[in-house]
Design an enzyme around this catalytic site. Structure first.
Site, PDB file in Angstrom:
ATOM      1  N   GLY A   1     -19.639  11.810   7.397  1.00  0.00           N
ATOM      2  CA  GLY A   1     -20.623  11.084   8.178  1.00  0.00           C
ATOM      3  C   GLY A   1     -20.713  11.525   9.616  1.00  0.00           C
ATOM      4  CB  CYS A   2     -18.724  13.604  11.836  1.00  0.00           C
ATOM      5  SG  CYS A   2     -18.715  14.128  13.554  1.00  0.00           S
TER       6      CYS A   2
END
Length: 278
Positions: A108-109
């Site tokens: 999710g980065c």
């Protein structure tokens, strides 16, 4: 290729006792994006729709301007991850050599490993006006997302990014454990299908951070709708990019934070039950 869903044995404590059984959970693996033999980024993600992810990431990062600039794409499974090996046209290869960097990003980065603050808050592309949307269209589009999330139905742990157009409804939906990855996969799918992005809306099952706006601007969609709230920086960037940002989209309505002129006012009283935030 690795299965995006894994069966995990576990014990459940409820009602004062343990029970045994299995639960389906999403797989997570290292995804290395390489260009012309060199690694550019390593992201953690779900091993599904990886061609879409590679193309969408390349477009979102500005490495290429169209999918046609990627001459070949090979998906190679290794012991400890998967390599997405791309070869670019010679003119693009020289540019990538100048800006190559290594990123080790958690799930999710979206902007891990960048080299400056300016890169993190880079201006988004300016999106043309495109078409207007009625509140009922936004509500209908968001309601159509959950039934199409096949992996999330099994795991309850996946984000989705989808694209809706009036003539056909949702024309593409991609899932990933990481919200940024899901949006990159969607971008790749749209680029390959030659969808007219100015006629539709991007739908997200997540909050809206600045990089989600940047990726939507790269797609060229005039409207971004999400189930959760945006950050203040995301609102400022969406406003500057000309994107209509609607968020906190639930079954009873939504809130419009930027460019509300795209959400048409000529609707019935029932359809007009939404909040506009200045």
């Amino acid at each position: 290729m690795r299965d995006p869903v894994h069966k995990a044995e576990r014990k459940v404590w409820r009602d004062g006792r343990f029970t045994a059984g299995a639960r389906l959970i999403p797989e997570e693996t290292a995804l290395a994006l390489t260009y012309n033999g060199g690694t550019y980024a390593v992201m953690m993600g779900t091993p599904e729709d990886l061609s879409d992810f590679a193309i969408g990431f390349s477009l979102s990062e500005g490495i290429v301007q169209s999918a046609d600039e990627i001459e070949t794409l090979d998906i190679v499974e290794l012991d400890d991850g998967i390599e997405l090996r791309m070869w670019l046209r010679p003119d693009k290869a020289e540019l990538i050599n100048e800006r190559r960097r290594h990123i080790a990003g958690p799930t999710g980065c979206g902007i891990c490993g960048i080299e400056s603050i300016a890169e993190a808050v880079r201006p988004a592309a300016i999106v043309p006006y495109g078409r207007s949307f009625a509140p009922r269209e936004i509500m209908t589009a968001m309601a159509a997302v959950a039934p199409l999330q096949e992996i999330n139905h099994q795991t309850r742990a996946m984000h989705a990014a989808a694209f809706w157009v009036k003539a056909a409804g949702i024309v593409a939906l991609r899932e990933d454990a990481g919200r940024h990855n899901a949006l990159d996969k969607l971008a790749g799918a749209l680029a390959q299908d030659k969808v007219v992005r100015s006629e539709g809306m991007v739908l997200l099952t997540s909050r809206v951070s600045v990089e989600m706006v940047q990726k939507t601007a790269a797609i060229g969609a005039p409207l971004l709708v999400a189930v959760s709230a945006p950050t203040a920086l995301a609102v400022r960037l969406a406003d500057a990019a000309g994107i209509t940002l609607a968020a906190i989209a639930r079954s009873d309505g939504f809130e419009v934070f930027t460019h509300p002129e795209r959400v048409t006012a000529a609707v019935t009283a029932r359809e007009a039950n939404y909040v506009v935030v200045a």
